[in-house]
Design a protein around this motif. Structure first.
Motif, mmCIF file in Angstrom:
data_model
loop_
_atom_site.group_PDB
_atom_site.id
_atom_site.type_symbol
_atom_site.label_atom_id
_atom_site.label_comp_id
_atom_site.label_asym_id
_atom_site.label_seq_id
_atom_site.Cartn_x
_atom_site.Cartn_y
_atom_site.Cartn_z
ATOM 1 N N ILE A 188 14.111 -27.586 -23.298
ATOM 2 C CA ILE A 188 13.374 -27.495 -22.040
ATOM 3 C C ILE A 188 11.959 -28.027 -22.266
ATOM 4 O O ILE A 188 11.391 -27.858 -23.344
ATOM 5 C CB ILE A 188 13.351 -26.034 -21.512
ATOM 6 C CG1 ILE A 188 12.875 -25.972 -20.069
ATOM 7 C CG2 ILE A 188 12.527 -25.130 -22.419
ATOM 8 C CD1 ILE A 188 13.109 -24.613 -19.406
ATOM 9 N N LYS A 189 11.434 -28.684 -21.253
ATOM 10 C CA LYS A 189 10.042 -29.142 -21.322
ATOM 11 C C LYS A 189 9.132 -27.990 -20.916
ATOM 12 O O LYS A 189 9.518 -27.121 -20.131
ATOM 13 C CB LYS A 189 9.838 -30.329 -20.384
ATOM 14 C CG LYS A 189 10.595 -31.572 -20.802
ATOM 15 C CD LYS A 189 10.328 -32.712 -19.827
ATOM 16 C CE LYS A 189 10.964 -33.978 -20.317
ATOM 17 N NZ LYS A 189 12.272 -34.240 -19.805
ATOM 18 N N GLU A 247 8.762 -27.517 -17.229
ATOM 19 C CA GLU A 247 9.967 -26.940 -16.612
ATOM 20 C C GLU A 247 9.973 -25.421 -16.797
ATOM 21 O O GLU A 247 10.282 -24.669 -15.855
ATOM 22 C CB GLU A 247 11.232 -27.535 -17.239
ATOM 23 C CG GLU A 247 11.464 -28.989 -16.912
ATOM 24 C CD GLU A 247 12.627 -29.597 -17.675
ATOM 25 O OE1 GLU A 247 13.424 -30.315 -17.037
ATOM 26 O OE2 GLU A 247 12.746 -29.362 -18.900
ATOM 27 N N THR A 265 7.351 -23.875 -14.584
ATOM 28 C CA THR A 265 7.795 -23.926 -13.193
ATOM 29 C C THR A 265 8.789 -22.811 -12.900
ATOM 30 O O THR A 265 8.725 -22.171 -11.846
ATOM 31 C CB THR A 265 8.409 -25.306 -12.863
ATOM 32 O OG1 THR A 265 7.404 -26.311 -13.067
ATOM 33 C CG2 THR A 265 8.915 -25.366 -11.440
#
Length: 196
Positions: free
Chosen positions: A131-132, A135, A138
């Motif tokens: 996962i970034k 992300e 968010t």
């Protein structure tokens, strides 16, 4: 890639065997080096959950790998009288409108604390399955918006090291640095208004 969120609380309700949760779930998380993020998840998250001090959410990818987590707490931001007076007048006005002055002259801002945000750097997770950071942030933000619709809280705050990369990461998301303010932990404090 789609990600799903599972609360640590739900895992604790499924099994009372906290050692099994640590071994099979939490210990698959590897922050960079000996990080506070790893230490919290491995050694403190269950205790904090059981004592209702915070809520931890585990984020999984499509392959059911733990790729990150975040921890939130319903904790007002307390700014000492001295630090409050050092703030810009515009910051004072905004923060005092969404909080209150305490008897000792300090201010408390109605807010949530994003206490932990961590990506899993476990070598068993391929780069395309990770996962970034944006992300993960968010997902945490959207979760807090859901909570905000139930409990009217206006702000989210974080503490972070005085590290340009970290400060830029949070600034790019919309967090504002509270100028001339350092937390009791010696960290910078940033704040973000929660908006639908």
């Amino acid at each position: 890639m789609k990600f799903r969120k599972i609360s640590l609380q739900s895992l604790l309700k499924q099994t009372k065997d906290t050692e099994k949760i640590k071994e099979n779930v939490l210990n698959t998380f590897n922050g960079r080096g000996k990080s506070e993020v790893s230490d919290f998840l491995h050694n403190k998250s269950i205790n904090y959950e059981q004592r209702s001090l915070s809520s931890t959410y585990l984020i999984y990818n499509d392959r059911s790998q733990l790729v990150g987590y975040f921890t939130i707490s319903n904790k007002g931001l307390i700014i000492s009288k001295e630090n409050y007076e050092k703030l810009l007048k515009t910051q004072q006005k905004k923060l005092s409108f969404n909080g209150r002055k305490l008897e000792n002259g300090d201010y408390i801002v109605n807010s949530f604390l994003l206490g932990q945000l961590g990506k899993n750097f476990n070598k068993n997770i391929s780069e395309e399955d990770k996962i970034k950071g944006v992300e993960l942030l968010t997902i945490a933000y959207n979760h807090l918006i859901e909570i905000k619709n139930l409990i009217n809280v206006k702000y989210l705050w974080i503490e972070c090291e005085d590290n340009k990369k970290l400060l830029d990461f949070y600034s790019n998301f919309g967090f504002k640095l509270i100028e001339n303010y350092v937390s009791n932990n010696g960290l910078k404090v940033m704040i973000l208004k929660l908006e639908n």
